[in-house]
Design a protein around this motif. Structure first.
Motif, PDB file in Angstrom:
ATOM      1  N   PHE A 248     -13.778  18.958 -11.561  1.00 51.82           N
ATOM      2  CA  PHE A 248     -14.418  17.747 -10.726  1.00 51.82           C
ATOM      3  C   PHE A 248     -15.507  18.408 -10.045  1.00 51.82           C
ATOM      4  N   GLN A 249     -16.614  17.651 -10.030  1.00 45.84           N
ATOM      5  CA  GLN A 249     -17.868  18.153  -9.060  1.00 45.84           C
ATOM      6  C   GLN A 249     -17.874  16.789  -8.093  1.00 45.84           C
ATOM      7  N   PRO A 250     -17.761  17.224  -7.020  1.00 42.73           N
ATOM      8  CA  PRO A 250     -17.989  16.248  -5.750  1.00 42.73           C
ATOM      9  C   PRO A 250     -19.469  15.850  -5.696  1.00 42.73           C
ATOM     10  N   MET A 251     -20.509  16.378  -5.879  1.00 43.54           N
ATOM     11  CA  MET A 251     -21.855  15.890  -5.809  1.00 43.54           C
ATOM     12  C   MET A 251     -22.304  15.176  -6.963  1.00 43.54           C
ATOM     13  N   ARG A 252     -21.461  15.148  -8.040  1.00 45.15           N
ATOM     14  CA  ARG A 252     -21.770  14.119  -9.369  1.00 45.15           C
ATOM     15  C   ARG A 252     -20.389  13.008  -9.369  1.00 45.15           C
ATOM     16  N   ASP A 253     -19.286  13.560  -9.501  1.00 46.79           N
ATOM     17  CA  ASP A 253     -18.246  12.653  -9.480  1.00 46.79           C
ATOM     18  C   ASP A 253     -17.583  12.173  -8.189  1.00 46.79           C
ATOM     19  N   ILE A 254     -16.857  11.119  -8.755  1.00 47.61           N
ATOM     20  CA  ILE A 254     -16.311  10.138  -7.584  1.00 47.61           C
ATOM     21  C   ILE A 254     -14.672  10.267  -7.429  1.00 47.61           C
ATOM     22  N   SER A 255     -14.265  10.655  -6.317  1.00 46.11           N
ATOM     23  CA  SER A 255     -12.861  10.632  -6.174  1.00 46.11           C
ATOM     24  C   SER A 255     -12.567   9.374  -5.742  1.00 46.11           C
ATOM     25  N   ILE A 256     -11.274   8.636  -6.355  1.00 46.03           N
ATOM     26  CA  ILE A 256     -10.887   7.203  -6.026  1.00 46.03           C
ATOM     27  C   ILE A 256      -9.488   7.309  -5.891  1.00 46.03           C
ATOM     28  N   PRO A 257      -8.763   6.571  -4.950  1.00 44.00           N
ATOM     29  CA  PRO A 257      -7.489   6.835  -4.580  1.00 44.00           C
ATOM     30  C   PRO A 257      -6.443   6.269  -5.562  1.00 44.00           C
ATOM     31  N   GLU A 258      -5.494   6.948  -5.896  1.00 48.70           N
ATOM     32  CA  GLU A 258      -4.451   6.471  -6.685  1.00 48.70           C
ATOM     33  C   GLU A 258      -3.510   5.467  -6.098  1.00 48.70           C
ATOM     34  N   VAL A 259      -3.277   4.322  -6.728  1.00 51.63           N
ATOM     35  CA  VAL A 259      -2.372   3.187  -5.978  1.00 51.63           C
ATOM     36  C   VAL A 259      -1.392   2.827  -7.068  1.00 51.63           C
ATOM     37  N   LYS A 260      -0.101   2.721  -6.598  1.00 54.57           N
ATOM     38  CA  LYS A 260       0.772   2.116  -7.559  1.00 54.57           C
ATOM     39  C   LYS A 260       1.002   0.706  -7.076  1.00 54.57           C
ATOM     40  N   ILE A 261       0.411   0.049  -8.068  1.00 51.80           N
ATOM     41  CA  ILE A 261       0.272  -1.425  -7.760  1.00 51.80           C
ATOM     42  C   ILE A 261       1.439  -1.863  -8.217  1.00 51.80           C
ATOM     43  N   PRO A 262       2.029  -2.797  -7.115  1.00 54.10           N
ATOM     44  CA  PRO A 262       3.505  -3.522  -7.520  1.00 54.10           C
ATOM     45  C   PRO A 262       3.005  -4.738  -8.555  1.00 54.10           C
ATOM     46  N   ALA A 263       3.889  -4.926  -9.474  1.00 53.66           N
ATOM     47  CA  ALA A 263       3.950  -6.059 -10.220  1.00 53.66           C
ATOM     48  C   ALA A 263       3.746  -7.554  -9.724  1.00 53.66           C
ATOM     49  N   ARG A 264       2.836  -8.252 -10.010  1.00 53.40           N
ATOM     50  CA  ARG A 264       2.585  -9.472  -9.338  1.00 53.40           C
ATOM     51  C   ARG A 264       2.005  -9.382  -7.960  1.00 53.40           C
ATOM     52  N   LYS A 265       1.828  -8.298  -7.591  1.00 47.87           N
ATOM     53  CA  LYS A 265       1.115  -8.057  -6.188  1.00 47.87           C
ATOM     54  C   LYS A 265      -0.013  -7.155  -6.365  1.00 47.87           C
ATOM     55  N   LEU A 266      -0.806  -6.868  -5.050  1.00 50.21           N
ATOM     56  CA  LEU A 266      -1.950  -5.909  -5.314  1.00 50.21           C
ATOM     57  C   LEU A 266      -1.714  -4.733  -4.370  1.00 50.21           C
ATOM     58  N   ASN A 267      -0.929  -4.715  -3.516  1.00 54.74           N
ATOM     59  CA  ASN A 267      -0.856  -3.701  -2.584  1.00 54.74           C
ATOM     60  C   ASN A 267       0.541  -3.115  -2.094  1.00 54.74           C
ATOM     61  N   PRO A 268       0.927  -2.260  -1.831  1.00 59.08           N
ATOM     62  CA  PRO A 268       2.427  -1.736  -1.494  1.00 59.08           C
ATOM     63  C   PRO A 268       2.708  -2.492  -0.120  1.00 59.08           C
ATOM     64  N   PRO A 269       4.048  -2.755  -0.037  1.00 58.35           N
ATOM     65  CA  PRO A 269       4.566  -3.079   1.201  1.00 58.35           C
ATOM     66  C   PRO A 269       4.061  -2.633   2.600  1.00 58.35           C
ATOM     67  N   SER A 270       3.689  -3.494   3.675  1.00 54.66           N
ATOM     68  CA  SER A 270       3.323  -2.818   4.999  1.00 54.66           C
ATOM     69  C   SER A 270       4.245  -3.075   5.918  1.00 54.66           C
ATOM     70  N   LEU A 271       5.370  -2.034   5.965  1.00 52.11           N
ATOM     71  CA  LEU A 271       6.480  -2.211   6.763  1.00 52.11           C
ATOM     72  C   LEU A 271       6.625  -1.239   8.015  1.00 52.11           C
ATOM     73  N   GLY A 272       5.534  -0.953   8.361  1.00 54.00           N
ATOM     74  CA  GLY A 272       5.320   0.113   9.747  1.00 54.00           C
ATOM     75  C   GLY A 272       6.035  -0.832  10.828  1.00 54.00           C
ATOM     76  N   LEU A 273       6.776   0.086  11.415  1.00 50.67           N
ATOM     77  CA  LEU A 273       7.517  -0.241  12.859  1.00 50.67           C
ATOM     78  C   LEU A 273       6.296   0.348  14.143  1.00 50.67           C
ATOM     79  N   ARG A 274       6.657  -0.467  15.148  1.00 51.69           N
ATOM     80  CA  ARG A 274       6.026   0.182  16.358  1.00 51.69           C
ATOM     81  C   ARG A 274       6.248   1.698  16.497  1.00 51.69           C
ATOM     82  N   ILE A 275       5.239   2.625  17.394  1.00 46.92           N
ATOM     83  CA  ILE A 275       5.326   3.977  17.216  1.00 46.92           C
ATOM     84  C   ILE A 275       6.768   4.335  17.962  1.00 46.92           C
ATOM     85  N   SER A 276       7.175   3.486  19.034  1.00 43.84           N
ATOM     86  CA  SER A 276       8.127   4.021  19.715  1.00 43.84           C
ATOM     87  C   SER A 276       9.550   3.655  19.034  1.00 43.84           C
TER      88      SER A 276
END
Length: 471
Positions: free
Chosen positions: A277-305
């Motif tokens: 992989f050559q960063p000056m030429r190639d492009i790194s894209i994120p790997e995403v495990k796309i759920p069936a019939r959805k586009l993004n993983p669930p966002s179930l984050g709680l408050r920091i406390s």
């Protein structure tokens, strides 16, 4: 005799008129001939005379246009489509440099829904202006050659889903996508729409061999077809062409003919610099495990406390990095470092992410992992345990502001390293994760600064780095 003299005198004016007529006609023919078919060349013609500088009989020039104006118009007519494209890119570069100098935002209606601000950006004004210029100018031509399922189609779900989502975004919504070029002459880059994931699915199932020969032939044949049919690959030697894939085998496409693919832009999830992989030429894209019939993983984050798990990981023993992680932390009965090979059925993976302060993201068989994006959506600090990994969107994002990178060799020191992070720094990291969350969000159709736009922006940046000769 007198009569003869008188007649001769009367003929003199007539002779004079004949001589004047012929001499005048000769002068005009040799000095002011504007006949388009004449072989005579004019040198320094006066600007107030109608001059035809073309050899084409239908190329008429109005009498009130000066010679210099005619030359300027001729020059404009000679501009090729590539010259116009390069001039547009030059203006984009100038606008980006001005944004860096002035540190101002160019507010456009289509990009006001999200304004990049904060330390997570290497230069927020440059990034914003570059994105504005991309939306205003960037055009992509997708070659029409090839048939489904090996071309023009890719998986839409699971860890290879980015392939299909991107192809479908660029091709499936042609009438709506502002980045689609309607003619190759107006394109800045050219997309090779073969799907590595589909090639593996249809050429290697059932898998009886790991020989990459069939995959290599698909890619090589496709490039040969478009190179013979169109002039675009050969004029740039592939420098304005790109492919995109998240499959583990995608980096090996170039192995079939390294010289041919030397300039090809490869957008890859497996951005491992130790594997070519050559960063000056190639492009790194994120790997995403796309759920069936959805586009993004669930966002179930709680408050920091409310987050009661200090660090968390769950996943299979894929590769030597995870094996080492399990040797050091699995079954250690450390209530703060929760590492599972198989998550108990009574626990929900995404809820566990949302209850954690730090989410461990080790490499699997390959350097890429969907856990980085899953952690960001849970607003959990990604702890990236990978060597030789080129971070996605690293041109514009400062990953040190929203993630922690721990080398594989320091896995035994994970707790010590994380405990050494102050509360103040942790809160800044959380703020950074929230700032970049939109950049890792998949939308259909895509929206400014979201995941697909970020992928397009990485391609746009590579094109800005290339200047193609047009003379």
């Amino acid at each position: 005799m007198a009569n003869t003299t008188t007649k001769f005198l009367l003929l003199i004016p007539t002779f004079l008129l004949i001589i004047f007529f012929y001499s005048s006609n000769y002068f005009n023919q040799n000095h002011f001939n504007s006949n388009p078919t004449s072989n005579k060349k004019l040198s320094n013609p006066p600007s107030n005379l109608p001059v035809n500088i073309s050899n084409e009989p239908n190329d008429h020039v109005p009498h009130n246009i000066s010679f210099s104006t005619v030359l300027e118009k001729k020059e404009k007519k000679k501009k090729s489509s590539l010259e116009k494209i390069e001039e547009g890119l030059a203006r984009a570069r100038a606008a980006i440099r001005e944004a860096a100098r002035s540190r101002n935002y160019t507010l456009k209606e289509e990009v006001t829904t999200f304004i990049p601000r904060g330390s997570v950006y290497r230069n927020q004004h440059v990034f914003h202006q570059s994105h504005v210029e991309m939306i205003k100018r960037f055009k992509i031509w997708t070659y029409r050659e090839g048939e489904q399922p090996l071309e023009h189609l890719g998986p839409l779900n699971n860890i290879y889903g980015i392939e299909g989502q991107f192809i479908d975004e660029i091709e499936g919504m042609m009438s709506l996508n502002k980045f689609t070029a309607h003619h190759p002459d107006e394109a800045h880059v050219f997309f090779l729409p073969f799907s590595v994931a589909n090639a593996v699915q249809f050429l290697y199932r059932p898998l009886i061999s790991y020989n990459r020969g069939p995959l290599h032939r698909v890619a090589l044949d496709y490039v040969n077809v478009v190179a013979e049919k169109y002039p675009y690959w050969n004029r740039s030697h592939g420098a304005d062409h790109f492919m995109l894939s998240c499959h583990d085998w995608a980096p090996g496409i170039s192995d079939v003919n390294p010289k041919l693919f030397n300039n090809l832009i490869r957008a890859l999830c497996n951005a491992n610099s130790s594997e070519g992989f050559q960063p000056m030429r190639d492009i790194s894209i994120p790997e995403v495990k796309i759920p069936a019939r959805k586009l993004n993983p669930p966002s179930l984050g709680l408050r920091i406390s409310q987050r009661n798990i200090f660090a968390f990981f769950a996943g299979g023993t894929h590769g030597h990095v995870r094996k080492y992680l399990f040797e050091q932390w699995k079954d250690k009965k450390d209530e703060e470092i929760r590492v599972f090979e198989y998550l108990p059925k009574n626990l929900n993976y995404f809820k566990m992410l949302g209850q954690s302060k730090y989410c461990l993201c080790p490499s699997g068989y390959e350097v890429a992992s969907p856990r980085v994006v899953e952690a960001i959506h849970a607003e959990c600090i990604p702890v990236i345990i990978k060597d030789n990994y080129s971070f996605p969107f690293n041109d514009v994002l400062d990953w040190s502001k929203f993630s922690i990178h721990i080398p594989v060799a320091r896995i035994p020191m994970i707790k010590t390293i994380l405990k050494g992070i102050s509360t103040k720094k942790y809160l800044k990291l959380v703020k950074g994760v929230r700032s970049v969350k939109w950049h890792f969000t998949l939308n259909r159709p895509s929206k400014p600064f979201d995941l697909i736009h970020m992928m397009l922006h990485s391609i746009w940046l590579r094109r800005l780095d290339v200047r193609l000769p047009y003379q």
